[in-house]
Write an enzyme that holds these catalytic residues in place. Sequence first.
Site, PDB file in Angstrom:
ATOM      1  N   ARG A   8     172.244  35.829  76.136  1.00 15.68           N
ATOM      2  CA  ARG A   8     173.491  35.911  75.374  1.00 15.68           C
ATOM      3  C   ARG A   8     174.584  36.455  76.285  1.00 15.68           C
ATOM      4  NH1 ARG A   8     172.081  32.532  72.547  1.00 15.68           N
ATOM      5  NH2 ARG A   8     171.630  32.565  70.334  1.00 15.68           N
TER       6      ARG A   8
ATOM      7  N   HIS B 226     176.482  26.363  76.926  1.00 16.34           N
ATOM      8  CA  HIS B 226     175.403  26.713  75.978  1.00 16.34           C
ATOM      9  C   HIS B 226     174.499  25.499  75.721  1.00 16.34           C
ATOM     10  CE1 HIS B 226     174.296  29.836  72.733  1.00 16.34           C
ATOM     11  NE2 HIS B 226     173.245  29.089  73.013  1.00 16.34           N
TER      12      HIS B 226
HETATM   13  P1  NAP Z   1     161.790  36.467  71.954  1.00 13.10           P
HETATM   14  O1  NAP Z   1     160.526  35.676  71.912  1.00 13.10           O
HETATM   15  O2  NAP Z   1     162.148  37.315  70.796  1.00 13.10           O
HETATM   16  O3  NAP Z   1     161.731  37.355  73.266  1.00 13.10           O
HETATM   17  C1  NAP Z   1     162.664  38.355  73.557  1.00 13.10           C
HETATM   18  C2  NAP Z   1     162.197  39.098  74.790  1.00 13.10           C
HETATM   19  O4  NAP Z   1     163.182  40.070  75.124  1.00 13.10           O
HETATM   20  C3  NAP Z   1     160.886  39.853  74.555  1.00 13.10           C
HETATM   21  O5  NAP Z   1     160.077  39.805  75.699  1.00 13.10           O
HETATM   22  C4  NAP Z   1     161.375  41.269  74.305  1.00 13.10           C
HETATM   23  O6  NAP Z   1     160.459  42.290  74.642  1.00 13.10           O
HETATM   24  C5  NAP Z   1     162.550  41.325  75.259  1.00 13.10           C
HETATM   25  N1  NAP Z   1     163.443  42.432  74.874  1.00 13.10           N
HETATM   26  C6  NAP Z   1     164.161  42.574  73.732  1.00 13.10           C
HETATM   27  N2  NAP Z   1     164.824  43.748  73.747  1.00 13.10           N
HETATM   28  C7  NAP Z   1     164.519  44.340  74.923  1.00 13.10           C
HETATM   29  C8  NAP Z   1     164.877  45.572  75.517  1.00 13.10           C
HETATM   30  N3  NAP Z   1     165.697  46.443  74.898  1.00 13.10           N
HETATM   31  N4  NAP Z   1     164.364  45.882  76.717  1.00 13.10           N
HETATM   32  C9  NAP Z   1     163.520  45.023  77.350  1.00 13.10           C
HETATM   33  N5  NAP Z   1     163.132  43.827  76.837  1.00 13.10           N
HETATM   34  C10 NAP Z   1     163.635  43.497  75.638  1.00 13.10           C
HETATM   35  O7  NAP Z   1     163.044  35.501  72.202  1.00 13.10           O
HETATM   36  P2  NAP Z   1     163.059  34.056  72.886  1.00 13.10           P
HETATM   37  O8  NAP Z   1     162.655  33.008  71.938  1.00 13.10           O
HETATM   38  O9  NAP Z   1     162.363  34.131  74.197  1.00 13.10           O
HETATM   39  O10 NAP Z   1     164.636  33.881  73.111  1.00 13.10           O
HETATM   40  C11 NAP Z   1     165.365  34.839  73.874  1.00 13.10           C
HETATM   41  C12 NAP Z   1     166.844  34.617  73.695  1.00 13.10           C
HETATM   42  O11 NAP Z   1     167.253  33.428  74.352  1.00 13.10           O
HETATM   43  C13 NAP Z   1     167.300  34.382  72.243  1.00 13.10           C
HETATM   44  O12 NAP Z   1     167.408  35.586  71.536  1.00 13.10           O
HETATM   45  C14 NAP Z   1     168.639  33.724  72.446  1.00 13.10           C
HETATM   46  O13 NAP Z   1     169.623  34.746  72.553  1.00 13.10           O
HETATM   47  C15 NAP Z   1     168.497  33.036  73.800  1.00 13.10           C
HETATM   48  N6  NAP Z   1     168.511  31.566  73.682  1.00 13.10           N
HETATM   49  C16 NAP Z   1     169.444  30.880  74.383  1.00 13.10           C
HETATM   50  C17 NAP Z   1     169.473  29.507  74.340  1.00 13.10           C
HETATM   51  C18 NAP Z   1     170.455  28.736  75.152  1.00 13.10           C
HETATM   52  O14 NAP Z   1     170.561  27.519  75.003  1.00 13.10           O
HETATM   53  N7  NAP Z   1     171.166  29.381  76.051  1.00 13.10           N
HETATM   54  C19 NAP Z   1     168.553  28.818  73.535  1.00 13.10           C
HETATM   55  C20 NAP Z   1     167.615  29.542  72.820  1.00 13.10           C
HETATM   56  C21 NAP Z   1     167.598  30.923  72.901  1.00 13.10           C
HETATM   57  P3  NAP Z   1     159.030  42.385  73.920  1.00 13.10           P
HETATM   58  O15 NAP Z   1     158.204  41.289  74.551  1.00 13.10           O
HETATM   59  O16 NAP Z   1     158.551  43.721  74.270  1.00 13.10           O
HETATM   60  O17 NAP Z   1     159.285  42.162  72.457  1.00 13.10           O
END
Ligand code: NAP
Length: 319
Positions: free
Chosen positions: A234, A282
């Site tokens: 983000r 994006h």
């Molecule tokens: P996810 O499965 O919820 O994974 C989030 C990861 O971030 C987890 O490993 C989590 O740790 C870690 N995290 C969260 N807060 C943290 C902190 N304070 N310190 C350290 N690590 C932290 O999410 P995802 O499906 O991989 O997606 C991640 C993000 O990608 C989404 O939230 C979205 O913002 C972004 N996204 C972007 C696009 C794009 O086109 N650019 C598309 C889809 C998603 P834990 O493993 O310990 O829970």
Amino acid sequence: MRARNDGQVIKLLFNVSPDLFEEYREPILEALRRRNIEAQAGLPGAIPPEKVDYIIHATGGPIKDFDPFIHARAVLSLWAGVEKIVGNTTLTQPLCRMVENGLRQGMVEWVVGHVLRAHLQTDLYVREKPLAWQRHVPPLATERSVTVLGLGELGSAAATTLANLGFRVTGWSRRPREISDVHCLAGAESLPRALAAAEILVSLLPETPDTIDLLNAETLALLPRGCSILNAGRGSLIVDAALIAALDSGQIQHATLDVFRTEPVPADHPFWSHPGVTISPHVAAATRVTSASDAIADNVERAESGAPLLHLVDRTLSY
Ligand code: NAP
């Protein structure tokens, strides 16, 4: 064809724009039919709120007050990021975010493409025509360190693929993780180590109160000089002015940004004119209609059979 226990057809309210409704209505109904579940779909106003069984949600949908949907069993997000809805105090129904293979594969491809661009320094040859015929031989991937911030659905898939290509991969998450061939670090206290290991930094964190402004003047200074940054998590994870300053000073060589604090990026934003910034609008990973419809239908089927919902958002963590 199965209907609900009370004999009623399942009612899906689409809290999305009319365009998205047209795009997703039939694929989701069809995915449910394949699971032998009969459903009806409508935009807000088409179904009385107390009759709604599930809400399909995308950012920008007109409903902001979820109180009237007293029998809705879940709000199912079409997108992976839920930062715009997670803090809604009227939302008492379970919230599930989108996890599906198209999204995951798209993100892996975006990350690998841009990591290889930074690793191989391909821009040198794009810019340099005619070529001075100087050979810039890049190190092998086995000699290049990449850090992935966020080891969730997307980050762990990207980290694994980079490790399979031979990169020395460090990953960082909130809770301890174990991923084959990835050096996993966890918790705020290990962030400096994760950053210090990054010749290329990939950010795939969600936006939460803990991650906003995570990459600021202080933390950017912990990266090895000349590091390249990719951000597809983000826009709010990075302090824009600190990134520009780090690019100007040479601390950061290049930033490839897919997400921004304001989207579309305003015409007068310094990112547009900075030679060290690549902007992608994006597009790193889009939800793919067919696989996303299956993911939604899987969760409806689970809820209807009493199984726990998948990919529930933890409201206390905001992701
Ligand atoms: P996810 O499965 O919820 O994974 C989030 C990861 O971030 C987890 O490993 C989590 O740790 C870690 N995290 C969260 N807060 C943290 C902190 N304070 N310190 C350290 N690590 C932290 O999410 P995802 O499906 O991989 O997606 C991640 C993000 O990608 C989404 O939230 C979205 O913002 C972004 N996204 C972007 C696009 C794009 O086109 N650019 C598309 C889809 C998603 P834990 O493993 O310990 O829970």
